[in-house]
Design a protein around this motif. Structure first.
Motif, PDB file in Angstrom:
ATOM      1  N   THR A  55     -14.381 -15.041   4.502  1.00 22.27           N
ATOM      2  CA  THR A  55     -13.647 -14.532   3.348  1.00 22.27           C
ATOM      3  C   THR A  55     -13.085 -15.678   2.510  1.00 22.27           C
ATOM      4  O   THR A  55     -13.005 -15.571   1.284  1.00 22.27           O
ATOM      5  CB  THR A  55     -12.524 -13.561   3.760  1.00 22.27           C
ATOM      6  OG1 THR A  55     -11.688 -14.177   4.745  1.00 22.27           O
ATOM      7  CG2 THR A  55     -13.097 -12.278   4.319  1.00 22.27           C
ATOM      8  N   ARG A  56     -12.751 -16.792   3.147  1.00 22.27           N
ATOM      9  CA  ARG A  56     -12.289 -17.964   2.389  1.00 22.27           C
ATOM     10  C   ARG A  56     -13.417 -18.476   1.482  1.00 22.27           C
ATOM     11  O   ARG A  56     -13.181 -18.836   0.324  1.00 22.27           O
ATOM     12  CB  ARG A  56     -11.844 -19.053   3.356  1.00 22.27           C
ATOM     13  CG  ARG A  56     -11.171 -20.248   2.682  1.00 22.27           C
ATOM     14  CD  ARG A  56     -10.777 -21.289   3.726  1.00 22.27           C
ATOM     15  NE  ARG A  56      -9.885 -20.721   4.730  1.00 22.27           N
ATOM     16  CZ  ARG A  56      -9.847 -21.107   6.005  1.00 22.27           C
ATOM     17  NH1 ARG A  56     -10.667 -22.052   6.437  1.00 22.27           N
ATOM     18  NH2 ARG A  56      -8.992 -20.560   6.840  1.00 22.27           N
ATOM     19  N   ALA A  57     -14.645 -18.484   2.002  1.00 23.23           N
ATOM     20  CA  ALA A  57     -15.780 -18.953   1.204  1.00 23.23           C
ATOM     21  C   ALA A  57     -16.022 -18.049  -0.001  1.00 23.23           C
ATOM     22  O   ALA A  57     -16.265 -18.522  -1.123  1.00 23.23           O
ATOM     23  CB  ALA A  57     -17.034 -19.025   2.077  1.00 23.23           C
ATOM     24  N   PHE A  58     -15.959 -16.749   0.231  1.00 22.03           N
ATOM     25  CA  PHE A  58     -16.170 -15.818  -0.877  1.00 22.03           C
ATOM     26  C   PHE A  58     -15.029 -15.906  -1.886  1.00 22.03           C
ATOM     27  O   PHE A  58     -15.263 -15.890  -3.103  1.00 22.03           O
ATOM     28  CB  PHE A  58     -16.323 -14.389  -0.351  1.00 22.03           C
ATOM     29  CG  PHE A  58     -17.724 -14.040   0.036  1.00 22.03           C
ATOM     30  CD1 PHE A  58     -18.587 -13.444  -0.874  1.00 22.03           C
ATOM     31  CD2 PHE A  58     -18.205 -14.305   1.318  1.00 22.03           C
ATOM     32  CE1 PHE A  58     -19.891 -13.127  -0.532  1.00 22.03           C
ATOM     33  CE2 PHE A  58     -19.500 -13.994   1.676  1.00 22.03           C
ATOM     34  CZ  PHE A  58     -20.355 -13.400   0.746  1.00 22.03           C
ATOM     35  N   ALA A  59     -13.807 -16.013  -1.405  1.00 26.60           N
ATOM     36  CA  ALA A  59     -12.658 -16.090  -2.314  1.00 26.60           C
ATOM     37  C   ALA A  59     -12.743 -17.327  -3.195  1.00 26.60           C
ATOM     38  O   ALA A  59     -12.436 -17.282  -4.396  1.00 26.60           O
ATOM     39  CB  ALA A  59     -11.352 -16.085  -1.519  1.00 26.60           C
ATOM     40  N   LEU A 286     -20.135 -20.645  10.427  1.00 20.46           N
ATOM     41  CA  LEU A 286     -18.790 -20.075  10.538  1.00 20.46           C
ATOM     42  C   LEU A 286     -18.021 -20.620  11.745  1.00 20.46           C
ATOM     43  O   LEU A 286     -16.934 -20.151  12.049  1.00 20.46           O
ATOM     44  CB  LEU A 286     -18.873 -18.543  10.653  1.00 20.46           C
ATOM     45  CG  LEU A 286     -19.444 -17.803   9.446  1.00 20.46           C
ATOM     46  CD1 LEU A 286     -19.530 -16.306   9.728  1.00 20.46           C
ATOM     47  CD2 LEU A 286     -18.604 -18.057   8.205  1.00 20.46           C
ATOM     48  N   ALA A 287     -18.595 -21.637  12.386  1.00 18.32           N
ATOM     49  CA  ALA A 287     -18.004 -22.128  13.632  1.00 18.32           C
ATOM     50  C   ALA A 287     -16.842 -23.091  13.405  1.00 18.32           C
ATOM     51  O   ALA A 287     -16.025 -23.293  14.303  1.00 18.32           O
ATOM     52  CB  ALA A 287     -19.076 -22.811  14.481  1.00 18.32           C
ATOM     53  N   ALA A 288     -16.770 -23.680  12.202  1.00 23.53           N
ATOM     54  CA  ALA A 288     -15.726 -24.674  11.954  1.00 23.53           C
ATOM     55  C   ALA A 288     -15.283 -24.621  10.501  1.00 23.53           C
ATOM     56  O   ALA A 288     -16.026 -24.180   9.632  1.00 23.53           O
ATOM     57  CB  ALA A 288     -16.244 -26.078  12.305  1.00 23.53           C
ATOM     58  N   ASP A 289     -14.076 -25.133  10.252  1.00 21.19           N
ATOM     59  CA  ASP A 289     -13.514 -25.079   8.904  1.00 21.19           C
ATOM     60  C   ASP A 289     -14.194 -26.026   7.928  1.00 21.19           C
ATOM     61  O   ASP A 289     -14.065 -25.861   6.721  1.00 21.19           O
ATOM     62  CB  ASP A 289     -12.018 -25.414   8.953  1.00 21.19           C
ATOM     63  CG  ASP A 289     -11.194 -24.308   9.596  1.00 21.19           C
ATOM     64  OD1 ASP A 289     -11.630 -23.139   9.530  1.00 21.19           O
ATOM     65  OD2 ASP A 289     -10.127 -24.613  10.161  1.00 21.19           O
ATOM     66  N   ASP A 293     -18.441 -25.690   2.225  1.00 19.07           N
ATOM     67  CA  ASP A 293     -19.375 -25.999   1.135  1.00 19.07           C
ATOM     68  C   ASP A 293     -20.792 -25.580   1.493  1.00 19.07           C
ATOM     69  O   ASP A 293     -21.512 -25.026   0.652  1.00 19.07           O
ATOM     70  CB  ASP A 293     -19.339 -27.498   0.814  1.00 19.07           C
ATOM     71  CG  ASP A 293     -18.039 -27.922   0.148  1.00 19.07           C
ATOM     72  OD1 ASP A 293     -17.298 -27.024  -0.317  1.00 19.07           O
ATOM     73  OD2 ASP A 293     -17.768 -29.137   0.098  1.00 19.07           O
ATOM     74  N   ALA A 294     -21.206 -25.850   2.737  1.00 22.52           N
ATOM     75  CA  ALA A 294     -22.551 -25.474   3.166  1.00 22.52           C
ATOM     76  C   ALA A 294     -22.708 -23.955   3.184  1.00 22.52           C
ATOM     77  O   ALA A 294     -23.772 -23.414   2.822  1.00 22.52           O
ATOM     78  CB  ALA A 294     -22.849 -26.053   4.544  1.00 22.52           C
ATOM     79  N   LEU A 295     -21.656 -23.269   3.602  1.00 25.37           N
ATOM     80  CA  LEU A 295     -21.680 -21.802   3.627  1.00 25.37           C
ATOM     81  C   LEU A 295     -21.839 -21.244   2.220  1.00 25.37           C
ATOM     82  O   LEU A 295     -22.696 -20.378   1.970  1.00 25.37           O
ATOM     83  CB  LEU A 295     -20.395 -21.297   4.277  1.00 25.37           C
ATOM     84  CG  LEU A 295     -20.183 -19.791   4.384  1.00 25.37           C
ATOM     85  CD1 LEU A 295     -21.299 -19.139   5.191  1.00 25.37           C
ATOM     86  CD2 LEU A 295     -18.818 -19.505   5.022  1.00 25.37           C
ATOM     87  N   ALA A 297     -23.052 -22.772  -0.347  1.00 21.26           N
ATOM     88  CA  ALA A 297     -24.357 -23.158  -0.878  1.00 21.26           C
ATOM     89  C   ALA A 297     -25.454 -22.232  -0.367  1.00 21.26           C
ATOM     90  O   ALA A 297     -26.362 -21.848  -1.120  1.00 21.26           O
ATOM     91  CB  ALA A 297     -24.666 -24.615  -0.496  1.00 21.26           C
ATOM     92  N   ARG A 298     -25.371 -21.847   0.916  1.00 20.81           N
ATOM     93  CA  ARG A 298     -26.398 -20.942   1.448  1.00 20.81           C
ATOM     94  C   ARG A 298     -26.320 -19.571   0.766  1.00 20.81           C
ATOM     95  O   ARG A 298     -27.344 -18.977   0.446  1.00 20.81           O
ATOM     96  CB  ARG A 298     -26.261 -20.786   2.968  1.00 20.81           C
ATOM     97  CG  ARG A 298     -27.369 -19.916   3.552  1.00 20.81           C
ATOM     98  CD  ARG A 298     -27.307 -19.827   5.072  1.00 20.81           C
ATOM     99  NE  ARG A 298     -27.508 -21.120   5.698  1.00 20.81           N
ATOM    100  CZ  ARG A 298     -27.379 -21.340   7.012  1.00 20.81           C
ATOM    101  NH1 ARG A 298     -27.028 -20.335   7.815  1.00 20.81           N
ATOM    102  NH2 ARG A 298     -27.578 -22.538   7.517  1.00 20.81           N
ATOM    103  N   ILE A 299     -25.112 -19.082   0.572  1.00 19.19           N
ATOM    104  CA  ILE A 299     -24.957 -17.792  -0.103  1.00 19.19           C
ATOM    105  C   ILE A 299     -25.505 -17.878  -1.530  1.00 19.19           C
ATOM    106  O   ILE A 299     -26.274 -17.018  -1.974  1.00 19.19           O
ATOM    107  CB  ILE A 299     -23.468 -17.370  -0.117  1.00 19.19           C
ATOM    108  CG1 ILE A 299     -22.965 -17.132   1.302  1.00 19.19           C
ATOM    109  CG2 ILE A 299     -23.276 -16.107  -0.971  1.00 19.19           C
ATOM    110  CD1 ILE A 299     -21.447 -17.038   1.420  1.00 19.19           C
ATOM    111  N   ALA A 300     -25.125 -18.933  -2.249  1.00 18.19           N
ATOM    112  CA  ALA A 300     -25.560 -19.089  -3.643  1.00 18.19           C
ATOM    113  C   ALA A 300     -27.079 -19.189  -3.736  1.00 18.19           C
ATOM    114  O   ALA A 300     -27.713 -18.572  -4.611  1.00 18.19           O
ATOM    115  CB  ALA A 300     -24.902 -20.315  -4.260  1.00 18.19           C
ATOM    116  N   THR A 301     -27.687 -19.954  -2.838  1.00 14.56           N
ATOM    117  CA  THR A 301     -29.145 -20.095  -2.842  1.00 14.56           C
ATOM    118  C   THR A 301     -29.819 -18.765  -2.509  1.00 14.56           C
ATOM    119  O   THR A 301     -30.826 -18.389  -3.129  1.00 14.56           O
ATOM    120  CB  THR A 301     -29.578 -21.165  -1.827  1.00 14.56           C
ATOM    121  OG1 THR A 301     -28.962 -22.405  -2.168  1.00 14.56           O
ATOM    122  CG2 THR A 301     -31.088 -21.329  -1.814  1.00 14.56           C
TER     123      THR A 301
END
Length: 328
Positions: A55-59, A286-289, A293-295, A297-301
């Motif tokens: 949720t932090r990544a999406f926010a 999602l294993a570490a804080d 950025d990588a998370l 980037a994967r969603i955006a791609t």
């Protein structure tokens, strides 16, 4: 991180996050034979920390609304903690849940205190016997008490979802409208959608939401305008009613043109469409804080693969065997 968007310039402000695919109801249109594990066990659902990270990544990419779904999300013992974890993101202005309502009377006040802002409750009939027949649970009065408890806890509106079915409730509009005349309830009729396991039921029970819309317009109801993080409902209001009526009609032309939502399943897969073919794994990030950025980037791609529309009209229901699998 810029706003998540796809090749059709649709921008995504809304995340539907499933926290479990377990449900204790046996609704005819979803889990008529009861819950069956999808090759996972309860320990493999996203942990509280993983939910906090996704949720932090999406926010950080502009998501304004998160809906917690299931299965039945309140079956998770840490559900109140999940709400609080999502609330940590100041950019998320709405935290909603979709529930069958059976735990609302007991828990809704603590959900609100944790940060829940919006509630959707599934009620497919206002007749207790028919409710039992549809859901497999004799819980109608318990769910109604839960709705009362939500108002007592300070919710100013409750949304009630009813799956529109030809034989069960398509002819009960007058009863539903009488119920919401003096209650701040947004009653939402959802067209029955075909799923992999539900083809026979769909052919028997599907009826277009236009039947309801035509009746509403004849009775003086008017269409509200949408805001950018709203769901797909067409919402109607009437000056004589405290409640509203929403219609969700996925078979209507251009339904997907205003798509603004993405889905993450209870096991951490990104689903670009409820009726897409496969999920994109996110869990390894999602294993570490330090993998935010990588998370992102994967969603955006991955959004480059999002199709312009679903293929329900062709009878292609994709990976969705039932609606508890991804969370509707």
């Amino acid at each position: 991180m810029s706003q998540f968007s796809d090749a059709y310039d649709r921008r995504f402000y809304y995340l539907r996050l499933s926290v479990t695919d377990v449900c204790n109801f046996r609704c005819t249109y979803c889990l008529p034979d009861g819950y069956r594990p999808q090759g996972v066990n309860n320990n493999s659902f996203l942990s509280l920390e993983e939910i906090r990270r996704v949720t932090r990544a999406f926010a950080a990419a502009g998501t304004e609304k998160v809906r917690l779904t299931g299965g039945e999300p309140s079956l998770r013992r840490d559900f109140t903690d999940i709400i609080a974890a999502v609330r940590e993101n100041p950019g998320i202005r709405q935290i909603a849940m979709t529930t069958n309502g059976y735990r609302m009377e007991r828990d809704v006040a603590q959900w609100r205190a944790a940060g829940l802002t919006h509630l959707n409750v599934s009620v497919d009939s206002l007749d207790a016997r028919q409710f039992h027949a549809i859901t497999g649970q004799d819980k109608f009065y318990q769910v109604m008490a839960g709705i009362d408890a939500a108002f007592a806890a300070g919710f100013t509106q409750v949304k009630v979802n009813s799956v529109l079915m030809r034989e069960h409730n398509s002819h009960q509009l007058a009863t539903f409208l009488a119920w919401i005349r003096d209650r701040p309830i947004q009653l939402r009729f959802i067209e029955l959608m075909e799923t992999g396991e539900g083809g026979a039921l769909f052919r028997q029970q599907h009826i277009s939401g236009t039947v309801i819309r035509d009746q509403l317009l004849q009775q003086g109801w008017q269409l509200r305008s949408r805001s950018r993080s709203d769901g797909p409902a067409q919402v109607f209001y009437h000056p004589d009613y405290l409640g509203e009526v929403g219609l969700i009609m996925p078979y209507e032309k251009d339904f997907c043109a205003s798509c603004n939502r993405l889905r993450v399943s209870a096991v951490g897969n990104l689903h670009l469409c409820l009726f897409g073919d496969a999920g994109i794994p996110l869990r390894d990030l999602l294993a570490a804080d330090d993998q935010l950025d990588a998370l992102q980037a994967r969603i955006a791609t991955s959004l480059g693969q999002k199709k312009q529309t679903h293929f329900l009209h062709q009878g292609n229901t994709g990976i969705t065997q039932n609606l508890s699998f991804i969370g509707g």
